[in-house]
Motif scaffolding. Structure first.
Motif, PDB file in Angstrom:
ATOM      1  N   MET A 174       0.987  -0.081  30.520  1.00 34.50           N
ATOM      2  CA  MET A 174      -0.284  -0.429  29.920  1.00 34.50           C
ATOM      3  C   MET A 174      -0.851   0.847  29.323  1.00 34.50           C
ATOM      4  O   MET A 174      -0.831   1.900  29.973  1.00 34.50           O
ATOM      5  CB  MET A 174      -1.253  -0.997  30.954  1.00 34.50           C
ATOM      6  CG  MET A 174      -0.868  -2.365  31.486  1.00 34.50           C
ATOM      7  SD  MET A 174      -1.025  -3.654  30.227  1.00 34.50           S
ATOM      8  CE  MET A 174      -2.795  -3.654  29.967  1.00 34.50           C
ATOM      9  N   ALA A 175      -1.349   0.764  28.101  1.00 30.64           N
ATOM     10  CA  ALA A 175      -1.798   1.980  27.421  1.00 30.64           C
ATOM     11  C   ALA A 175      -3.085   1.731  26.654  1.00 30.64           C
ATOM     12  O   ALA A 175      -3.438   0.590  26.343  1.00 30.64           O
ATOM     13  CB  ALA A 175      -0.717   2.463  26.460  1.00 30.64           C
ATOM     14  N   TRP A 176      -3.744   2.840  26.362  1.00 27.74           N
ATOM     15  CA  TRP A 176      -4.895   2.847  25.459  1.00 27.74           C
ATOM     16  C   TRP A 176      -4.554   3.724  24.261  1.00 27.74           C
ATOM     17  O   TRP A 176      -4.031   4.839  24.426  1.00 27.74           O
ATOM     18  CB  TRP A 176      -6.133   3.386  26.163  1.00 27.74           C
ATOM     19  CG  TRP A 176      -6.686   2.465  27.194  1.00 27.74           C
ATOM     20  CD1 TRP A 176      -6.404   2.451  28.525  1.00 27.74           C
ATOM     21  CD2 TRP A 176      -7.621   1.399  26.968  1.00 27.74           C
ATOM     22  NE1 TRP A 176      -7.096   1.449  29.145  1.00 27.74           N
ATOM     23  CE2 TRP A 176      -7.867   0.793  28.223  1.00 27.74           C
ATOM     24  CE3 TRP A 176      -8.288   0.917  25.851  1.00 27.74           C
ATOM     25  CZ2 TRP A 176      -8.733  -0.285  28.373  1.00 27.74           C
ATOM     26  CZ3 TRP A 176      -9.151  -0.159  26.009  1.00 27.74           C
ATOM     27  CH2 TRP A 176      -9.368  -0.751  27.253  1.00 27.74           C
ATOM     28  N   PHE A 177      -4.853   3.202  23.091  1.00 32.96           N
ATOM     29  CA  PHE A 177      -4.744   3.940  21.850  1.00 32.96           C
ATOM     30  C   PHE A 177      -6.121   3.911  21.186  1.00 32.96           C
ATOM     31  O   PHE A 177      -6.983   3.105  21.547  1.00 32.96           O
ATOM     32  CB  PHE A 177      -3.713   3.285  20.907  1.00 32.96           C
ATOM     33  CG  PHE A 177      -2.295   3.457  21.359  1.00 32.96           C
ATOM     34  CD1 PHE A 177      -1.765   2.687  22.380  1.00 32.96           C
ATOM     35  CD2 PHE A 177      -1.466   4.394  20.756  1.00 32.96           C
ATOM     36  CE1 PHE A 177      -0.437   2.840  22.797  1.00 32.96           C
ATOM     37  CE2 PHE A 177      -0.144   4.557  21.160  1.00 32.96           C
ATOM     38  CZ  PHE A 177       0.364   3.790  22.174  1.00 32.96           C
ATOM     39  N   ARG A 178      -6.330   4.772  20.215  1.00 31.30           N
ATOM     40  CA  ARG A 178      -7.591   4.753  19.486  1.00 31.30           C
ATOM     41  C   ARG A 178      -7.341   5.061  18.014  1.00 31.30           C
ATOM     42  O   ARG A 178      -6.357   5.725  17.666  1.00 31.30           O
ATOM     43  CB  ARG A 178      -8.590   5.753  20.067  1.00 31.30           C
ATOM     44  CG  ARG A 178      -8.206   7.210  19.928  1.00 31.30           C
ATOM     45  CD  ARG A 178      -9.189   8.093  20.682  1.00 31.30           C
ATOM     46  NE  ARG A 178      -8.870   9.506  20.549  1.00 31.30           N
ATOM     47  CZ  ARG A 178      -9.486  10.473  21.205  1.00 31.30           C
ATOM     48  NH1 ARG A 178     -10.484  10.173  22.059  1.00 31.30           N
ATOM     49  NH2 ARG A 178      -9.147  11.731  21.021  1.00 31.30           N
ATOM     50  N   GLN A 179      -8.257   4.558  17.214  1.00 34.15           N
ATOM     51  CA  GLN A 179      -8.141   4.766  15.781  1.00 34.15           C
ATOM     52  C   GLN A 179      -9.518   5.069  15.204  1.00 34.15           C
ATOM     53  O   GLN A 179     -10.420   4.234  15.251  1.00 34.15           O
ATOM     54  CB  GLN A 179      -7.546   3.533  15.103  1.00 34.15           C
ATOM     55  CG  GLN A 179      -7.220   3.732  13.646  1.00 34.15           C
ATOM     56  CD  GLN A 179      -6.347   2.620  13.095  1.00 34.15           C
ATOM     57  OE1 GLN A 179      -6.163   1.564  13.716  1.00 34.15           O
ATOM     58  NE2 GLN A 179      -5.767   2.843  11.936  1.00 34.15           N
ATOM     59  N   ALA A 180      -9.660   6.277  14.686  1.00 33.01           N
ATOM     60  CA  ALA A 180     -10.896   6.695  14.038  1.00 33.01           C
ATOM     61  C   ALA A 180     -10.865   6.259  12.575  1.00 33.01           C
ATOM     62  O   ALA A 180      -9.783   6.045  12.019  1.00 33.01           O
ATOM     63  CB  ALA A 180     -11.057   8.203  14.142  1.00 33.01           C
ATOM     64  N   PRO A 181     -12.013   6.154  11.942  1.00 33.49           N
ATOM     65  CA  PRO A 181     -12.053   5.743  10.529  1.00 33.49           C
ATOM     66  C   PRO A 181     -11.181   6.649   9.666  1.00 33.49           C
ATOM     67  O   PRO A 181     -11.310   7.873   9.726  1.00 33.49           O
ATOM     68  CB  PRO A 181     -13.532   5.881  10.172  1.00 33.49           C
ATOM     69  CG  PRO A 181     -14.251   5.716  11.460  1.00 33.49           C
ATOM     70  CD  PRO A 181     -13.365   6.323  12.499  1.00 33.49           C
ATOM     71  N   GLY A 182     -10.292   6.042   8.907  1.00 40.01           N
ATOM     72  CA  GLY A 182      -9.410   6.796   8.029  1.00 40.01           C
ATOM     73  C   GLY A 182      -8.248   7.468   8.726  1.00 40.01           C
ATOM     74  O   GLY A 182      -7.462   8.170   8.080  1.00 40.01           O
ATOM     75  N   GLY A 183      -8.123   7.271  10.038  1.00 36.09           N
ATOM     76  CA  GLY A 183      -7.068   7.945  10.786  1.00 36.09           C
ATOM     77  C   GLY A 183      -5.973   7.016  11.259  1.00 36.09           C
ATOM     78  O   GLY A 183      -6.076   5.797  11.129  1.00 36.09           O
ATOM     79  N   GLU A 184      -4.943   7.606  11.851  1.00 37.86           N
ATOM     80  CA  GLU A 184      -3.855   6.833  12.417  1.00 37.86           C
ATOM     81  C   GLU A 184      -4.244   6.375  13.834  1.00 37.86           C
ATOM     82  O   GLU A 184      -5.080   7.002  14.492  1.00 37.86           O
ATOM     83  CB  GLU A 184      -2.590   7.709  12.511  1.00 37.86           C
ATOM     84  CG  GLU A 184      -2.040   8.174  11.179  1.00 37.86           C
ATOM     85  CD  GLU A 184      -1.328   7.052  10.456  1.00 37.86           C
ATOM     86  OE1 GLU A 184      -1.364   7.036   9.212  1.00 37.86           O
ATOM     87  OE2 GLU A 184      -0.728   6.189  11.125  1.00 37.86           O
ATOM     88  N   ARG A 185      -3.617   5.327  14.287  1.00 36.74           N
ATOM     89  CA  ARG A 185      -3.809   4.893  15.664  1.00 36.74           C
ATOM     90  C   ARG A 185      -3.031   5.860  16.558  1.00 36.74           C
ATOM     91  O   ARG A 185      -1.811   6.012  16.409  1.00 36.74           O
ATOM     92  CB  ARG A 185      -3.327   3.454  15.853  1.00 36.74           C
ATOM     93  CG  ARG A 185      -3.749   2.843  17.176  1.00 36.74           C
ATOM     94  CD  ARG A 185      -3.475   1.356  17.213  1.00 36.74           C
ATOM     95  NE  ARG A 185      -4.241   0.630  16.204  1.00 36.74           N
ATOM     96  CZ  ARG A 185      -4.304  -0.700  16.144  1.00 36.74           C
ATOM     97  NH1 ARG A 185      -3.661  -1.440  17.048  1.00 36.74           N
ATOM     98  NH2 ARG A 185      -4.999  -1.291  15.202  1.00 36.74           N
ATOM     99  N   GLU A 186      -3.733   6.510  17.479  1.00 33.14           N
ATOM    100  CA  GLU A 186      -3.113   7.547  18.290  1.00 33.14           C
ATOM    101  C   GLU A 186      -3.148   7.216  19.775  1.00 33.14           C
ATOM    102  O   GLU A 186      -4.045   6.528  20.261  1.00 33.14           O
ATOM    103  CB  GLU A 186      -3.817   8.900  18.064  1.00 33.14           C
ATOM    104  CG  GLU A 186      -5.266   8.943  18.500  1.00 33.14           C
ATOM    105  CD  GLU A 186      -5.891  10.320  18.328  1.00 33.14           C
ATOM    106  OE1 GLU A 186      -5.278  11.197  17.696  1.00 33.14           O
ATOM    107  OE2 GLU A 186      -7.015  10.511  18.844  1.00 33.14           O
TER     108      GLU A 186
END
Length: 122
Positions: free
Chosen positions: A32-44
């Protein structure tokens, strides 16, 4: 609603804490993981937990974020402390049955939640 559902996002000030939850309505995942994506960025990648309890973190959040799993309730939680403006993003929960080497690989996850917005701003 899909198999994974996130909750707990919001607007907080720098230095505050926030807890995200991911409820899994289907079969349990190995990872199970969490990723995040900022505006204009890649999902990290942010953090992940194996069903064994082992946890993994991105360098940018190590020491501030804690991922945990409640296997009995099928919930994954991300405790975020000392939040910074650069933590602002949409946070996604994801699950897979992959091998350990894929645990940080976004493309290895095939089940995703809809995401929850976290905004850190004064």
């Amino acid at each position: 609603q899909g198999q994974l559902a996130e909750s707990g996002g919001g607007l907080v000030q720098p230095g505050a804490s926030l807890t995200l939850s991911c409820a899994n309505s289907g079969s349990a995942f190995r990872h199970m993981a969490w990723f995040r994506q900022a505006p204009g960025g890649e999902r990290e990648f942010v953090a992940a937990a194996r069903n064994t309890g082992h946890t993994y973190y991105a360098d940018s959040v190590k020491g501030r974020f804690t991922i945990s799993r409640d296997n009995a309730k099928n919930i994954a939680t991300l405790q975020m402390n000392n939040l910074k403006p650069e933590d602002t993003a949409v946070y996604y929960c994801a699950g897979n049955q992959g091998i350990l080497s894929t645990i940080r690989d976004r493309q290895a996850y095939y089940t995703w939640g809809q995401g929850t917005q976290v905004t850190v701003s004064s």
